[in-house]
Design a protein around this motif. Structure first.
Motif, PDB file in Angstrom:
ATOM      1  N   ALA A  27       9.883  40.865 -19.586  1.00 51.45           N
ATOM      2  CA  ALA A  27       8.562  41.454 -19.428  1.00 51.45           C
ATOM      3  C   ALA A  27       8.627  42.823 -18.775  1.00 51.45           C
ATOM      4  O   ALA A  27       9.627  43.206 -18.187  1.00 51.45           O
ATOM      5  CB  ALA A  27       7.693  40.528 -18.602  1.00 51.45           C
ATOM      6  N   ASP A  28       7.529  43.535 -18.867  1.00 51.33           N
ATOM      7  CA  ASP A  28       7.348  44.848 -18.252  1.00 51.33           C
ATOM      8  C   ASP A  28       6.568  44.630 -16.956  1.00 51.33           C
ATOM      9  O   ASP A  28       5.364  44.341 -16.996  1.00 51.33           O
ATOM     10  CB  ASP A  28       6.589  45.743 -19.226  1.00 51.33           C
ATOM     11  N   ALA A  29       7.231  44.747 -15.817  1.00 49.64           N
ATOM     12  CA  ALA A  29       6.599  44.461 -14.526  1.00 49.64           C
ATOM     13  C   ALA A  29       5.407  45.366 -14.259  1.00 49.64           C
ATOM     14  O   ALA A  29       4.394  44.909 -13.712  1.00 49.64           O
ATOM     15  CB  ALA A  29       7.627  44.583 -13.408  1.00 49.64           C
ATOM     16  N   SER A  30       5.467  46.623 -14.646  1.00 45.06           N
ATOM     17  CA  SER A  30       4.337  47.515 -14.375  1.00 45.06           C
ATOM     18  C   SER A  30       3.125  47.136 -15.222  1.00 45.06           C
ATOM     19  O   SER A  30       1.989  47.192 -14.748  1.00 45.06           O
ATOM     20  CB  SER A  30       4.719  48.981 -14.589  1.00 45.06           C
ATOM     21  N   ALA A  31       3.343  46.696 -16.453  1.00 41.09           N
ATOM     22  CA  ALA A  31       2.231  46.233 -17.284  1.00 41.09           C
ATOM     23  C   ALA A  31       1.650  44.941 -16.709  1.00 41.09           C
ATOM     24  O   ALA A  31       0.427  44.762 -16.677  1.00 41.09           O
ATOM     25  CB  ALA A  31       2.688  46.018 -18.723  1.00 41.09           C
ATOM     26  N   GLY A  32       2.516  44.049 -16.239  1.00 40.98           N
ATOM     27  CA  GLY A  32       2.058  42.810 -15.617  1.00 40.98           C
ATOM     28  C   GLY A  32       1.243  43.071 -14.363  1.00 40.98           C
ATOM     29  O   GLY A  32       0.238  42.406 -14.115  1.00 40.98           O
ATOM     30  N   LYS A  33       1.668  44.050 -13.578  1.00 42.70           N
ATOM     31  CA  LYS A  33       0.940  44.405 -12.359  1.00 42.70           C
ATOM     32  C   LYS A  33      -0.460  44.892 -12.694  1.00 42.70           C
ATOM     33  O   LYS A  33      -1.435  44.496 -12.054  1.00 42.70           O
ATOM     34  CB  LYS A  33       1.720  45.467 -11.587  1.00 42.70           C
TER      35      LYS A  33
END
Length: 69
Positions: free
Chosen positions: A19-25
């Motif tokens: 996953a993309d942590a910044s998108a999840g945030k």
């Protein structure tokens, strides 16, 4: 127990999501933080930063639980 569904084994490894942590945030801030707290500490919804849960719940369990809202 506590309204939390039990984990079902699906044969997948415990950690398979990439996953993309910044998108999840951003998604968490927009859709989840209002109930679960800005740091997952719990508010109207249960705490999500529970280390026991995070260590024992598989990616499949977490995906199914989140998708149910």
């Amino acid at each position: 127990m506590g309204g939390v569904p039990s984990a079902e084994s699906d044969g997948a490894p415990a950690r398979w999501v990439k996953a993309d942590a910044s998108a999840g945030k951003r998604l968490f801030a927009a859709m989840c933080a209002g109930c679960h707290g800005s740091k997952g500490e719990g508010f109207e919804g249960p705490a999500l930063n529970n280390q026991g849960l995070l260590a024992s719940a598989s990616d499949t369990y977490l995906i199914k639980t989140v998708s149910r809202g």
